[in-house]
Every structure is written in C-alpha cells, then in structure tokens.
Write an enzyme that holds these catalytic residues in place. Structure first.
Site, PDB file in Angstrom:
ATOM      1  N   GLY A  63       4.492   1.781   0.519  1.00  0.00           N
ATOM      2  CA  GLY A  63       5.941   1.675   0.590  1.00  0.00           C
ATOM      3  C   GLY A  63       6.421   1.397   1.995  1.00  0.00           C
ATOM      4  O   GLY A  63       6.045   0.408   2.624  1.00  0.00           O
ATOM      5  N   GLU A 106       7.095   6.150 -14.420  1.00  0.00           N
ATOM      6  CA  GLU A 106       7.472   5.124 -15.390  1.00  0.00           C
ATOM      7  C   GLU A 106       7.430   5.692 -16.805  1.00  0.00           C
ATOM      8  O   GLU A 106       6.817   6.732 -17.069  1.00  0.00           O
ATOM      9  CB  GLU A 106       6.507   3.943 -15.292  1.00  0.00           C
ATOM     10  CG  GLU A 106       6.446   3.277 -13.923  1.00  0.00           C
ATOM     11  CD  GLU A 106       7.679   2.460 -13.611  1.00  0.00           C
ATOM     12  OE1 GLU A 106       8.447   2.153 -14.561  1.00  0.00           O
ATOM     13  OE2 GLU A 106       7.883   2.134 -12.426  1.00  0.00           O
ATOM     14  N   ILE A 113       5.768   3.067   4.724  1.00  0.00           N
ATOM     15  CA  ILE A 113       4.894   3.538   5.801  1.00  0.00           C
ATOM     16  C   ILE A 113       4.161   2.353   6.421  1.00  0.00           C
ATOM     17  O   ILE A 113       3.411   1.662   5.719  1.00  0.00           O
ATOM     18  CB  ILE A 113       3.861   4.560   5.289  1.00  0.00           C
ATOM     19  CG1 ILE A 113       4.544   5.731   4.598  1.00  0.00           C
ATOM     20  CG2 ILE A 113       2.977   5.046   6.433  1.00  0.00           C
ATOM     21  CD1 ILE A 113       3.577   6.678   3.908  1.00  0.00           C
ATOM     22  N   GLY A 126       9.531   2.953  -3.766  1.00  0.00           N
ATOM     23  CA  GLY A 126      10.977   2.902  -3.936  1.00  0.00           C
ATOM     24  C   GLY A 126      11.572   1.636  -3.358  1.00  0.00           C
ATOM     25  O   GLY A 126      10.959   0.925  -2.557  1.00  0.00           O
ATOM     26  N   LYS A 137      -4.829   0.693  -3.959  1.00  0.00           N
ATOM     27  CA  LYS A 137      -4.425   0.894  -2.564  1.00  0.00           C
ATOM     28  C   LYS A 137      -5.607   1.267  -1.673  1.00  0.00           C
ATOM     29  O   LYS A 137      -5.717   0.770  -0.546  1.00  0.00           O
ATOM     30  CB  LYS A 137      -3.338   1.968  -2.499  1.00  0.00           C
ATOM     31  CG  LYS A 137      -2.029   1.544  -3.151  1.00  0.00           C
ATOM     32  CD  LYS A 137      -1.040   2.694  -3.235  1.00  0.00           C
ATOM     33  CE  LYS A 137       0.259   2.278  -3.895  1.00  0.00           C
ATOM     34  NZ  LYS A 137       1.203   3.406  -4.054  1.00  0.00           N
ATOM     35  N   ASP A 174      -3.233   3.062  -9.647  1.00  0.00           N
ATOM     36  CA  ASP A 174      -2.395   2.644  -8.530  1.00  0.00           C
ATOM     37  C   ASP A 174      -3.058   3.007  -7.201  1.00  0.00           C
ATOM     38  O   ASP A 174      -3.157   2.188  -6.285  1.00  0.00           O
ATOM     39  CB  ASP A 174      -1.020   3.303  -8.647  1.00  0.00           C
ATOM     40  CG  ASP A 174      -0.110   3.002  -7.478  1.00  0.00           C
ATOM     41  OD1 ASP A 174       0.534   1.940  -7.492  1.00  0.00           O
ATOM     42  OD2 ASP A 174      -0.036   3.830  -6.547  1.00  0.00           O
ATOM     43  N   VAL A 195       0.802  -1.235   0.000  1.00  0.00           N
ATOM     44  CA  VAL A 195       0.000   0.000   0.000  1.00  0.00           C
ATOM     45  C   VAL A 195       0.824   1.269   0.000  1.00  0.00           C
ATOM     46  O   VAL A 195       0.647   2.124  -0.861  1.00  0.00           O
ATOM     47  CB  VAL A 195      -0.990   0.005   1.181  1.00  0.00           C
ATOM     48  CG1 VAL A 195      -1.641   1.382   1.334  1.00  0.00           C
ATOM     49  CG2 VAL A 195      -2.068  -1.050   0.968  1.00  0.00           C
TER      50      VAL A 195
END
Length: 437
Positions: A139, A195, A141, A308, A210, A206, A137
């Site tokens: 990264g 991208e 966090i 990332g 999430k 995206d 969801v």
C-alpha cells in the site's frame, strides 16, 4: 536541464476502483504541488472503466471515461500508463501492448507482478522503459524503491513482514477480544476490511504474491509463486491465541524470505508465533510492517497502512512522479529488474524452525511420555511442554520444540495421530526465534 518535447506529460489510467480512485483523487488535489516538484505539467488524458454508469468515489470529468481499454492504449499522446485493474488477464495483455508501443508503465498489480513480472520487466528493459511497481506490495509503505535504491549496496539476508491488513485485523481482534475467527471475519467484512470473498486474504495468497516480489528484489533472484509455501489463518482457534499469549508470543500471519548459509532461500507465508519483543509483534489492526536485514545497515523497519484507496494511491502517484522526472531528463529505464541470479528455494520440509504443537489426549498416566518418546525418535527435542487442566477425562497438551525440520515434525505427527490415547492433533504452527538486535 534537457528540453521536454511536449508541453505536458499525459497519463492514461486503466481502472477507477479503490486504487484508481485514490490515484485520481491525489493527482487532482495535489496537482499544483506535484507539478512544482517534477517541473512539468501533468494531465489525466483518458480513463478506461468497465461500467460507464457506475458511481465513482472520486469526482472526475466524465468525458475522460471510456469502456474500451484500447482507447487508452492507442492514444498517441499518452506517455504513462497506470494499470490499476488487478488480476493477471487482461492486465498483462494491456501492459505488454503498452510497453510495445513505448509507454512507460506504473502498476499496483501484485498478482500480475508475482506471476508474470519476469516477462514484463524483461520487455521494459529491452525498450529502456520505466516499469514501476511500488503500490503492488504494501500500500502506502515505501519498500520497493528503498530496496532498489537506498539499500541496494547491502547484501540482504532477510525480509520479513506482516503484509496483509485483513488477516492482521482479524488476528488482532482475536488476540485482544479472545473472539472466534468466524465472528471476527464477519466484523471485518462489515467494516470493509475484508472482501465478500475473502479467500485471497485469509488463505494467505495475497501475502504469497507480496513476499515473492519482495524476495525477488532482496535476493536478486526471480522467485516463482509456486515455490512459496503458503498457509492461511482459517484453522487458528481461540485456544492457539491464548496459549501463545501465555507462553510469551503473539500469532501473526508472516511472510518470510530468508537467505541460508549455503545461499539457498526460504520463502514462505504462514501463521507464526512471534516473541512479544519482536518488532513485528506490535503491528496491529490493518497496519503492515516489513523488516529488512542488511549486512551494513542492520535492521530497517517499514511501517504503515498496507492497503486502501489513499495509501495505495499515494504509492502509485509517487511512481508516476518518478517516471515524470525520468521522462523530463531522458533517463527512463535506468533502474531495471535485478533478478539476475538463479537461487534455489528449498522445500518447506527442509526448513528448520521451532514448532508449536497442540493436541487433545486422554487424561491418564504415561500419555505425555509416549508422545515425548515419538518426538525424540524423530530427533525433535522439547523446549516447553504445558498440560492444561483436564475436563471430562480429556487434557490438552501444548509443546514448543527446539529447531527441527518440517519433515521431522510431519513424520512425528503421522505417528502421534495414531496413538490410541491421542484424541486429536489440533494445531501445528512455526515459532520464530527470540528477537536479537
């Protein structure tokens, strides 16, 4: 402490791209500290990649690599499978196979979880296996585990967040530099924040995946991606950014899951005008932030890097460590899927909010009154109206309405666009309420 039957916990990994590299790097760099924390040695046993010759962002023993996923899936020593390839297929096939073989699973695959999570979590529960998804969801966090554990005693009425770093970077640059969308998109691609094909980010898909996952957990009800209204940011202009700022707002792409008084749900993703005092309004660049409203805890804010190699790898490794502890203590499958309700997600036409409308009209007397009458006929009351300076006989009018259903605004728009004096209906965005503690 129960005796762990093996000398170590063996890990198999599918994928050595951005997330896979971050995961392997962290497992290697922090190996001694991780093992001290979980109380048992860990070992990366096998890694499946598509291309054995491709240079990798992390140094890894090349003998661990294979281009056949089933070399990992059929290895009898592997205790935990990390699926880090993304997409629905063949990822779902591999995960189902692993679960059926008794492997614990960790994944960061948001699309697979959003679309096929019910099947996978049901199977994991039936087999008393762990199926961990923290990296799917936001990264680095922590949000999935806190919602499933620390906040589990709360009735959650809202989860709302900036959950896509690419779009947040673009909107931040558009706001700070008054730049055009296409120029900032090219800049984001040059920096590696977007991208080559940015469709999933800029069209909101995206974030759609999430918020479907977060809402499923928050409201204990499986949310289908198809029920999540989604709009991207490609239609936003400098004019919208400037107008919002002048009116005291910041435009962000926001995912919203909200429980209504009748227990029905709103689940949506779209550009939103946030009051500058709103906690999410100051989240800039590639950072993400998620606001959870619980009945006992009140508002809880989660903030950090939402994507990332390092951040997402951190989330994956945290899940691996949690699974390792469960294996050692014989307690896998203890926190299972809690989507036991079947709540209704309302159609976007039924959602009530305030609205921002921008249109270009002929600069002549009576035009503003004509449009106001159309809005009034559709039961839409006006909070703010601003007419910009006229150029070449054209004027721009910006409206902020009071709360009204989307259906009524759509009805008004269909009439307004056919008024001879209206040259174009340029923008329609939702506006969040002024933030209250």
């Amino acid at each position: 402490m129960p005796e762990w039957k093996k000398k170590q916990i063996d890990i198999g990994i599918l994928g050595l791209g951005v997330v896979g590299s971050g995961t392997v790097d962290l497992l290697q760099r922090q190996k001694a500290e991780i093992e001290r924390k979980i109380g048992v040695p860990i070992n990366i046993k096998r890694i499946a990649v598509r291309n054995l010759e491709k240079p990798r962002a992390v140094t890894v023993d090349r003998t661990l690599l294979t281009n056949n996923a089933y070399d990992v899936l059929n290895d009898p020593d592997i205790d935990i499978l990390c699926e880090l390839i993304g997409g629905v297929e063949p990822a779902k096939e591999y995960v189902m196979y692993a679960l059926n073989r008794g492997m614990q699973v960790v994944t960061a695959n948001k699309e697979m979880i959003a679309k096929e999570g019910d099947d996978l979590m049901t199977l994991a529960r039936e087999k008393s296996l762990d199926f961990q998804i923290e990296g799917s969801v936001a990264g680095g966090i922590p949000i999935i585990q806190p919602m499933k554990n620390a906040l589990a005693g709360n009735r959650v009425d809202e989860v709302m967040g900036i959950i896509n770093g690419t779009t947040n970077y673009i909107l931040t640059r558009m706001t700070q530099e008054h730049a055009d969308f296409n120029d900032v998109l090219r800049e984001a691609q040059a920096h590696g924040y977007a991208e080559e094909d940015p469709t999933n980010d800029i069209e909101g898909y995206d974030a759609q995946y999430k918020i479907a996952i977060l809402s499923s957990i928050a409201f204990t009800s499986r949310i289908s991606v198809s029920d999540v209204h989604v709009e991207g940011i490609t239609h936003l202009s400098k004019a919208d950014i400037t107008n919002a700022e002048e009116l005291g707002y910041i435009i962000k792409l926001v995912g919203i899951g909200r429980r209504m008084e009748d227990e029905k749900l709103q689940v949506r993703v779209h550009p939103t005008l946030l009051p500058k005092a709103h906690p999410l309004a100051s989240t800039n660049d590639v950072y993400n932030a998620i606001l959870v409203k619980g009945d006992s805890v009140g508002d809880v804010m989660f903030y950090g890097r939402g994507a990332g190699s390092g951040p997402t790898g951190s989330a994956v490794v945290g899940d691996i460590m949690d699974v390792c502890r469960n294996l050692v203590y014989g307690s896998t499958g203890r926190v299972h899927c809690t989507c036991y309700d079947e709540k209704t997600v309302v159609a976007m036409d039924e959602v009530e909010s305030r609205h921002y409308l921008r249109m270009t009209v002929q600069d002549k007397p009576g035009v503003l009154a004509q449009i106001a009458q159309v809005l009034g006929n559709c039961s839409i009351s006006i909070e703010v109206v601003v007419q910009k300076a006229a150029h070449h006989g054209h004027a721009e009018i910006v409206w902020i309405t009071h709360k009204a259903p989307d259906a009524k605004v759509r009805e008004a728009k269909e009439t307004i666009v056919h008024l001879p004096e209206v040259l174009s209906f340029d923008s329609w965005l939702r506006v969040e309420e002024h933030y209250r503690e």
